[in-house]
Design a protein around this motif. Structure first.
Motif, short mmCIF file in Angstrom:
data_model
loop_
_atom_site.label_atom_id
_atom_site.label_comp_id
_atom_site.label_asym_id
_atom_site.label_seq_id
_atom_site.Cartn_x
_atom_site.Cartn_y
_atom_site.Cartn_z
N GLY A 26 0.74 -1.30 -0.01
CA GLY A 26 0.18 0.19 0.08
C GLY A 26 0.95 1.22 -0.22
N GLY A 27 2.11 1.26 0.72
CA GLY A 27 2.56 2.41 0.80
C GLY A 27 2.00 3.88 1.08
N ASN A 28 1.99 4.60 0.60
CA ASN A 28 1.35 6.13 0.96
C ASN A 28 -0.45 6.21 0.84
OD1 ASN A 28 1.04 6.26 -1.68
ND2 ASN A 28 2.39 7.95 -1.92
N LYS A 29 -0.68 5.07 0.35
CA LYS A 29 -2.21 4.86 0.46
C LYS A 29 -2.89 4.45 1.77
CE LYS A 29 -2.95 3.96 -4.56
NZ LYS A 29 -3.64 3.22 -5.40
N ILE A 30 -1.88 4.08 2.70
CA ILE A 30 -2.26 3.34 3.75
C ILE A 30 -2.87 4.48 4.89
CG2 ILE A 30 -2.00 2.02 5.85
CD1 ILE A 30 -0.25 0.24 4.00
N LEU A 31 -2.03 5.64 4.86
CA LEU A 31 -2.29 6.60 5.87
C LEU A 31 -3.50 7.31 5.86
CD1 LEU A 31 -1.03 8.09 8.43
CD2 LEU A 31 0.02 9.82 6.98
N PRO A 32 -3.91 7.83 4.61
CA PRO A 32 -5.33 8.21 4.57
C PRO A 32 -6.60 7.29 5.19
CG PRO A 32 -4.14 8.73 2.71
CD PRO A 32 -3.36 7.69 3.38
N VAL A 33 -6.37 6.37 5.09
CA VAL A 33 -7.66 5.27 5.39
C VAL A 33 -7.52 4.84 6.79
CG1 VAL A 33 -8.61 3.28 4.59
CG2 VAL A 33 -6.99 4.41 3.18
N ILE A 34 -6.72 5.40 7.77
CA ILE A 34 -6.43 4.83 9.12
C ILE A 34 -7.81 5.40 9.85
CG2 ILE A 34 -5.38 5.47 11.23
CD1 ILE A 34 -3.81 3.58 9.64
N PRO A 35 -8.47 6.48 9.80
CA PRO A 35 -9.74 6.50 10.40
C PRO A 35 -10.81 5.36 10.19
CG PRO A 35 -8.84 8.74 9.60
CD PRO A 35 -8.10 7.55 8.78
N GLN A 36 -10.85 4.92 8.83
CA GLN A 36 -11.96 4.17 8.54
C GLN A 36 -11.50 2.60 8.87
OE1 GLN A 36 -11.41 5.65 3.99
NE2 GLN A 36 -13.13 4.38 4.18
N LEU A 37 -10.31 2.42 9.65
CA LEU A 37 -9.87 1.02 10.25
C LEU A 37 -10.19 0.75 11.59
CD1 LEU A 37 -6.54 0.68 8.39
CD2 LEU A 37 -8.82 0.26 7.39
#
Length: 228
Positions: free
Chosen positions: A90-101
């Motif tokens: 995922g690389g830099n695609k992971i950080l923006p998704v943290i609130p959804q996890l």
């Protein structure tokens, strides 16, 4: 009879065939492979390469995290494998998704099922190292994640005591009694107490300067792994 004159001319060589230009092995293989998106019919075909990093992480990563609550094969396997594959690429695609996890993580831990908790803890350990700043992004959500870990953190000591109490007729020194049967978890790296300790240490290492004080607030018995 007249003797035939011996032919002294050199024998004719067969005409050389034009050499075919050969592709390097790697290029030949790639030529046969077809690149496609994940979770499509083409992705199931032979010689197909799925580019995980091109998936919509806002859609698929929370979907797989929702699957942490699954306890039935093969659904729990698909969810776990999907998470680890996406975190790996995922690389830099992971950080923006943290609130959804956070809600899927909280829901999985709140089941208080040993198998689910162990799987979720391993996922959390992978999550904090999956990309830059992810560990720090999790700090504001400790209040939602850590209460269950605090409950189970000291389960090792209790389980060891129960294990010794259950050795009346059988040699169970290496097992852990889960209350409703013998759980040979220490041999499978599924001892909740150990996994919780590893997870909290990973949170502290990758959570930045505010990580320890926030962990300590939610899990008072935790001792820093960086101050020792």
């Amino acid at each position: 009879m007249v003797a035939e004159k011996e032919d002294s001319s050199p024998p004719k060589l067969p005409a050389e065939r034009p050499q075919q230009q050969q592709q390097p092995l790697g290029q030949a293989r790639r030529a046969k492979q077809q690149v496609t998106d994940g979770f499509t019919v083409k992705a199931m075909m032979k010689n197909t390469v799925v580019e995980i990093e091109k998936l919509d992480y806002h859609h698929y990563l929370p979907l797989f995290f929702d699957g942490l609550c699954e306890m039935t094969f093969p659904y729990e396997f698909f969810a776990r494998q999907g998470i680890h594959d996406m975190l790996e690429h995922g690389g830099n695609k992971i950080l923006p998704v943290i609130p959804q996890l956070i809600i899927p993580i909280k829901n999985a831990l709140n089941l208080r099922n040993r198998q689910v908790i162990c799987i979720t803890l391993k996922v959390l350990q992978h999550l904090v190292v999956s990309a830059d700043m992810v560990g720090e992004a999790l700090v504001p959500y400790y209040r939602q994640i850590l209460p269950i870990l605090n409950i189970f953190k000291n389960v090792n000591a209790l389980d060891d005591w129960m294990s010794q109490a259950c050795t009346h007729k059988h040699s169970l020194w290496d097992s852990v009694n889960s209350g409703d049967g013998i759980d040979y978890s220490q041999q499978k790296r599924e001892n909740i107490g150990d996994l919780i300790q590893e997870t909290l240490e990973a949170f502290e290492r990758y959570g930045g300067e505010d990580a320890y004080i926030n962990i300590k607030y939610m899990v008072p018995t935790y001792q820093s792994c960086l101050l020792n």
